[in-house]
Motif scaffolding. Structure first.
Motif, PDB file in Angstrom:
ATOM      1  N   UNK A 245       0.837  -1.201   0.000  1.00  0.00           N
ATOM      2  CA  UNK A 245       0.000   0.000   0.000  1.00  0.00           C
ATOM      3  C   UNK A 245       0.870   1.248   0.000  1.00  0.00           C
TER       4      UNK A 245
ATOM      5  N   UNK B 246       3.309   1.000  -3.625  1.00  0.00           N
ATOM      6  CA  UNK B 246       2.707   0.880  -4.953  1.00  0.00           C
ATOM      7  C   UNK B 246       1.454   1.741  -5.085  1.00  0.00           C
ATOM      8  N   UNK B 247       0.705   1.865  -3.989  1.00  0.00           N
ATOM      9  CA  UNK B 247      -0.586   2.535  -4.095  1.00  0.00           C
ATOM     10  C   UNK B 247      -0.475   4.025  -3.808  1.00  0.00           C
ATOM     11  N   UNK B 248       0.323   4.386  -2.791  1.00  0.00           N
ATOM     12  CA  UNK B 248       0.359   5.803  -2.432  1.00  0.00           C
ATOM     13  C   UNK B 248       1.544   6.487  -3.090  1.00  0.00           C
ATOM     14  N   UNK B 249       1.643   7.781  -2.832  1.00  0.00           N
ATOM     15  CA  UNK B 249       2.690   8.564  -3.457  1.00  0.00           C
ATOM     16  C   UNK B 249       3.959   8.597  -2.621  1.00  0.00           C
ATOM     17  N   UNK B 250       4.067   7.683  -1.662  1.00  0.00           N
ATOM     18  CA  UNK B 250       5.225   7.722  -0.769  1.00  0.00           C
ATOM     19  C   UNK B 250       6.529   7.536  -1.527  1.00  0.00           C
TER      20      UNK B 250
ATOM     21  N   UNK C 213      -8.833   1.747   0.816  1.00  0.00           N
ATOM     22  CA  UNK C 213      -7.888   2.108   1.871  1.00  0.00           C
ATOM     23  C   UNK C 213      -8.563   2.927   2.955  1.00  0.00           C
TER      24      UNK C 213
ATOM     25  N   UNK D 218      -7.154  -4.497   1.914  1.00  0.00           N
ATOM     26  CA  UNK D 218      -7.024  -3.427   0.932  1.00  0.00           C
ATOM     27  C   UNK D 218      -6.082  -3.825  -0.198  1.00  0.00           C
TER      28      UNK D 218
ATOM     29  N   UNK E 288      -7.169  -4.182  -4.043  1.00  0.00           N
ATOM     30  CA  UNK E 288      -6.629  -3.356  -5.131  1.00  0.00           C
ATOM     31  C   UNK E 288      -6.124  -4.248  -6.257  1.00  0.00           C
TER      32      UNK E 288
ATOM     33  N   UNK F 250      -2.358   2.663 -12.350  1.00  0.00           N
ATOM     34  CA  UNK F 250      -1.439   2.787 -11.212  1.00  0.00           C
ATOM     35  C   UNK F 250      -1.008   4.229 -10.999  1.00  0.00           C
TER      36      UNK F 250
ATOM     37  N   UNK G 208      -3.594   6.283  -9.429  1.00  0.00           N
ATOM     38  CA  UNK G 208      -3.750   5.856  -8.041  1.00  0.00           C
ATOM     39  C   UNK G 208      -2.664   6.466  -7.174  1.00  0.00           C
ATOM     40  N   UNK G 209      -1.425   6.414  -7.666  1.00  0.00           N
ATOM     41  CA  UNK G 209      -0.323   6.957  -6.872  1.00  0.00           C
ATOM     42  C   UNK G 209      -0.438   8.456  -6.710  1.00  0.00           C
ATOM     43  N   UNK G 210      -1.004   9.117  -7.732  1.00  0.00           N
ATOM     44  CA  UNK G 210      -1.152  10.567  -7.624  1.00  0.00           C
ATOM     45  C   UNK G 210      -2.282  10.915  -6.660  1.00  0.00           C
TER      46      UNK G 210
ATOM     47  N   UNK H 276      -3.605   8.953  -4.027  1.00  0.00           N
ATOM     48  CA  UNK H 276      -3.601   8.420  -2.668  1.00  0.00           C
ATOM     49  C   UNK H 276      -2.391   8.958  -1.934  1.00  0.00           C
ATOM     50  N   UNK H 277      -2.630   9.541  -0.777  1.00  0.00           N
ATOM     51  CA  UNK H 277      -1.542  10.084   0.019  1.00  0.00           C
ATOM     52  C   UNK H 277      -1.214   9.112   1.137  1.00  0.00           C
ATOM     53  N   UNK H 278       0.078   8.958   1.406  1.00  0.00           N
ATOM     54  CA  UNK H 278       0.473   7.973   2.418  1.00  0.00           C
ATOM     55  C   UNK H 278      -0.057   8.356   3.793  1.00  0.00           C
TER      56      UNK H 278
ATOM     57  N   UNK I 114      -2.294  10.823   4.703  1.00  0.00           N
ATOM     58  CA  UNK I 114      -3.718  11.125   4.837  1.00  0.00           C
ATOM     59  C   UNK I 114      -4.597   9.897   4.670  1.00  0.00           C
TER      60      UNK I 114
ATOM     61  N   UNK J 108      -3.443   6.218   3.948  1.00  0.00           N
ATOM     62  CA  UNK J 108      -3.055   4.888   4.410  1.00  0.00           C
ATOM     63  C   UNK J 108      -2.884   4.860   5.922  1.00  0.00           C
TER      64      UNK J 108
END
Lengths: 156, 260
Positions: A25, A28-32, B95, B162, B166, B185, B188-190, B192-194, B196, B198
């Motif tokens: 998560x 791959x999923x977030x912008x981390x 998430x 989650x 996904x 992808x 999604x990466x743009x 979803x904020x880690x 805020x 996850x």
């Protein structure tokens, strides 16, 4: 407790897969992942109107994302919007006479800051200021002007 | 009329007494947490029965929930020509909401009911009082390891839910419906904020794990020690856990995602 060791292995597998899920998560999923080891410098631009620009909106040059908006505040003296942007240190050759404008991605998309490089030889430094800016186009304003204009033409 | 008022007053008093007992019970559990360090084996065994045995139901449900989300989202989004944002839609809803909430509900149904029945039966067969006779604190020996196991398992299960969801959404969206995989992808990466999204999801699942383990253990410990009492306690566990999870989810969502 005969099957203790298989039980231990299963618990280990369970915890490992849970952590793997979290890792998935995060990466791959977030912008981390795009933040890792990202050195950046800050520049400021003043806009007459920053429209629907938000913190974390992208900053791009020639269509490539090079940074993001970190803060937007209102200057009570000049009545302008002060937009702080953090730019990736890889792109440290942006001239100091660059124009910043606020554009909209698509007709209804999110707003972003676009930097049009100027011709100066001195690059922008950390905490540098962009002097030439162009405000966001407010759709309602533009529509209103258009309608007034066409109404005025009809009268003639 | 008087009897109705009497009934109302009595049931209110009973429910407050129960809440008081439950709070005292929680304090006792938390007080026992430190002594658990010396006995990790107890925790490991409970991690198996609470976490590992819930693994399959969580992953399979997660897969199907993700697949359905992708399918439903696609039909709505394609009306606006925004199929590429399917990734954000699936990931954000999993998430932020569905991951913690649905896995919390499944956890309450799968693990919580088992905990209540187990402890209620222990009480009915006087195993708990037997332990007290042998100067073994049943809360430390039986309850605390189960509580901690629930608290540890829930965030892991929600993250798995989650993640698997996904992947399921990606399989349906990109494989079946033909959404571009790169766009799926990258959007999604743009979006979803880690911190805020996850981390807030993990906090939610921790809270749900805390509450549903607490409810399950308390209902078992407080059950009337008959077969009927245990069956009622098990029902109450599932019902009360579901209510608390859904109610808390609203409060947590309002707190976390209020400012945007």
């Amino acid at each position: 407790m005969q099957h203790t060791s298989t039980q231990d292995t299963l618990v280990g597998l369970f915890v490992a897969s849970g952590i793997l899920g979290l890792f998935f998560l995060a990466m791959q999923v977030s912008n981390l992942s795009s933040f890792v080891n990202e050195d950046s410098y800050t520049i400021t631009a003043r806009f007459e109107n920053s429209g629907g620009l938000k913190v974390k909106s992208p900053v791009s040059a020639a269509g490539v994302k090079i940074g993001r908006v970190t803060a937007i505040s209102f200057d009570p003296k000049t009545y302008e919007s002060v937009v702080k942007m953090s730019i990736n240190s890889k792109y440290n050759t942006i001239p100091d006479d660059t124009t910043a404008s606020i554009f909209t991605a698509g007709l209804l998309g999110e707003q972003y800051v676009n930097l049009d490089a100027g011709g100066s030889d001195t690059p922008l430094k950390n905490n540098g200021k962009i002097e030439i800016t162009q405000s966001a186009i407010i759709l309602e304003k533009a529509l209103g002007q258009f309608l007034f204009k066409s109404a005025a033409e009809d009268k003639k | 009329m008087t009897s109705f008022l009497e009934y109302l007053g009595q049931s209110t008093r009973i429910s407050f007494t129960k809440l008081g007992r439950a709070s005292y019970f929680l304090v006792q559990i938390l007080a026992g947490l430190l002594s658990l360090i010396t006995r990790p084996r107890l925790l490991l065994k409970q991690l198996y029965s609470v976490g590992v045995l819930s693994f399959l139901i969580i992953t399979i449900s997660g897969l199907f929930v993700g697949m359905v989300l992708s399918l439903q989202g696609y039909y709505t989004l394609s009306d606006f020509g925004a199929e590429e944002t399917l990734g954000v839609m699936v990931a954000a809803s999993l998430v932020r909401e569905l991951g913690p909430v649905v896995s919390g509900l499944l956890f309450a149904g799968r693990a919580g009911s088992a905990l209540t029945a187990e402890i209620g039966l222990m009480k009915a067969t006087e195993q708990l009082s037997g332990m007290e006779m042998m100067a073994v604190d049943p809360i430390r020996r039986i309850i605390t390891p189960r509580f901690l196991a629930g608290l540890i398992s829930m965030p892991l299960l929600a993250a798995l839910f989650s993640a698997v969801g996904i992947i399921g959404g990606q399989m349906v969206g990109c494989g079946l419906l033909g959404v571009d995989e790169g766009a799926f992808w990258s959007q999604m990466q743009a979006g979803i904020d880690f911190r805020d999204d996850i981390i807030n999801g993990v906090i939610k699942s921790l809270v749900f794990g805390f509450v549903s383990s607490w409810i399950a253990l308390f209902e078992g410990y407080d059950a009337i020690p008959t077969s009927e009492g245990v069956s009622r306690a098990t029902t109450r566990t599932v019902v009360n856990s579901a209510f608390s999870i859904l109610g808390l989810d609203f409060i947590l969502t309002a707190l976390m995602f209020g400012e945007h």
